[in-house]
Enzyme design. Structure first.
Site, short mmCIF file in Angstrom:
data_model
loop_
_atom_site.label_atom_id
_atom_site.label_comp_id
_atom_site.label_asym_id
_atom_site.label_seq_id
_atom_site.Cartn_x
_atom_site.Cartn_y
_atom_site.Cartn_z
N ASN A 12 5.24 -4.90 10.27
CA ASN A 12 4.11 -5.69 10.27
C ASN A 12 4.33 -7.37 10.05
OD1 ASN A 12 1.57 -6.86 9.82
ND2 ASN A 12 0.92 -5.56 7.95
N LYS A 14 2.50 -9.67 9.86
CA LYS A 14 1.21 -10.30 9.27
C LYS A 14 1.02 -11.82 9.92
CE LYS A 14 2.19 -7.71 4.99
NZ LYS A 14 2.03 -7.66 3.65
N HIS A 96 -5.39 -2.16 6.15
CA HIS A 96 -4.41 -2.70 5.25
C HIS A 96 -4.81 -3.26 4.09
CE1 HIS A 96 -1.06 -5.41 4.24
NE2 HIS A 96 -0.25 -4.49 4.65
N GLU A 98 -4.58 -6.02 2.57
CA GLU A 98 -5.08 -7.37 3.06
C GLU A 98 -6.59 -7.46 3.36
OE1 GLU A 98 -1.11 -8.77 4.53
OE2 GLU A 98 -0.36 -7.96 2.53
N GLU A 166 0.72 2.44 1.13
CA GLU A 166 0.95 1.14 0.61
C GLU A 166 0.33 0.82 -0.42
OE1 GLU A 166 2.54 -1.33 4.37
OE2 GLU A 166 0.69 -1.56 4.14
N GLY A 172 4.55 -7.15 -0.99
CA GLY A 172 4.91 -8.41 -1.07
C GLY A 172 5.34 -8.86 -2.51
N SER A 212 7.45 -3.66 -0.23
CA SER A 212 8.56 -4.10 -0.64
C SER A 212 9.94 -3.20 -0.23
CB SER A 212 8.59 -4.36 -2.09
OG SER A 212 7.61 -5.23 -2.44
#
Ligand SMILES: O=C(CO)COP(=O)(O)O
Length: 256
Positions: A12, A14, A96, A98, A166, A172, A212
């Site tokens: 991904n 992003k 996701h 985010e 996730e 991140g 991560s």
């Protein structure tokens, strides 16, 4: 029960990259050696999908990072599933963290998006995962089950879905879930599918881990019975490291 599906690794990207950096990444991916028995997918930002599609090896499939919830039309700034198909996307990442926690998409909206993408023949990488405060409050399973239920209520079939667990606290942050922490949730997800969808869907559906993941920690994670692959953020921007993660399937085979 462990998963029976082929190992699946998604990158991904992003909201990262420029024409120049993506040209370099494509060239690194094209020359990387990747085990053949892994499904490999990358998700560039929308505007670079065409560039990636025209120069990346067919060995790697393309995913979008989002799609509109229904047929395209007067929806300024959105990209429709029909357009994704037109440009050669086989997959879309939905749910996701985010988009849930920064943009504010809720379970039902995400479920509807998944249902629509699948109805048009585009596969869905369906993300789930808890916040740190939810984990600390002992709500990890509840949160994941609610997110799963919203998908289950909206999708026509599970044939073309990969679930990406996730945990938000691992995304991140450099704080990867331990193999045991990831495995515990993956088993719970598989059990949920068994109890709420079917035993067949539970065994066939790939449940991949994201948060991560890197070239150094992927092998130990891959050995876990219910980890069927990875969704990789930062480390997917480096071709050789991404290939290392793809090739962690060999650790899985040794452990099996
Ligand atoms: O969000 C992720 C993949 O979708 C994971 O991101 P990182 O690998 O950068 O933690």
């Amino acid at each position: 029960m462990a998963g029976t599906g082929q190992f699946f690794v998604g990158g991904n990207w992003k909201c990262n990259g420029t024409k120049e950096s993506i040209t370099k990444l494509i060239s690194d991916l094209n020359s990387a050696k990747m085990e053949s028995d892994v499904d490999v997918v990358v998700a560039p930002p929308f505007i670079y999908i065409d560039q990636v599609k025209s120069s990346l090896t067919d060995r790697i499939e393309i995913s979008a990072q989002n799609s509109w919830v229904s047929k395209g039309g007067a929806f300024t700034g959105e990209i429709s599933v029909e357009q994704l198909k037109d440009i050669g996307c086989k997959w879309v990442i939905l749910g996701h963290s985010e988009r849930r926690h920064v943009i504010g998409e809720d379970n039902q909206f995400i479920g509807k998006k998944a249902g629509y993408a699948l109805s048009q023949g585009v596969g869905v990488i369906a993300c789930i995962g808890e916040l740190l405060e939810e984990r600390e409050a002992g709500k990890t399973f509840d949160v994941c089950y609610q997110q799963l239920k919203a998908y289950a209520d909206a999708v026509p079939s599970w044939d073309n879905i990969v679930i990406a667990y996730e945990p938000v606290w691992a995304i991140g942050t450099g704080v990867v879930a331990t193999p045991a922490q990831a495995q515990e949730v993956h088993v719970a997800v598989r059990d949920w599918l068994k109890n709420n969808v079917s035993a067949e869907v539970a065994s066939k559906t790939r449940i991949i881990y994201g948060g991560s993941v890197n070239g150094g920690n992927c092998a130990e994670l891959a050995k876990q019975k219910d980890i069927d692959g990875f969704l990789v953020g930062g480390a997917s921007l480096k071709g050789p490291e991404f290939a290392t993660i793809v090739n962690s399937v060999t650790s899985k085979k040794v452990a099996a």
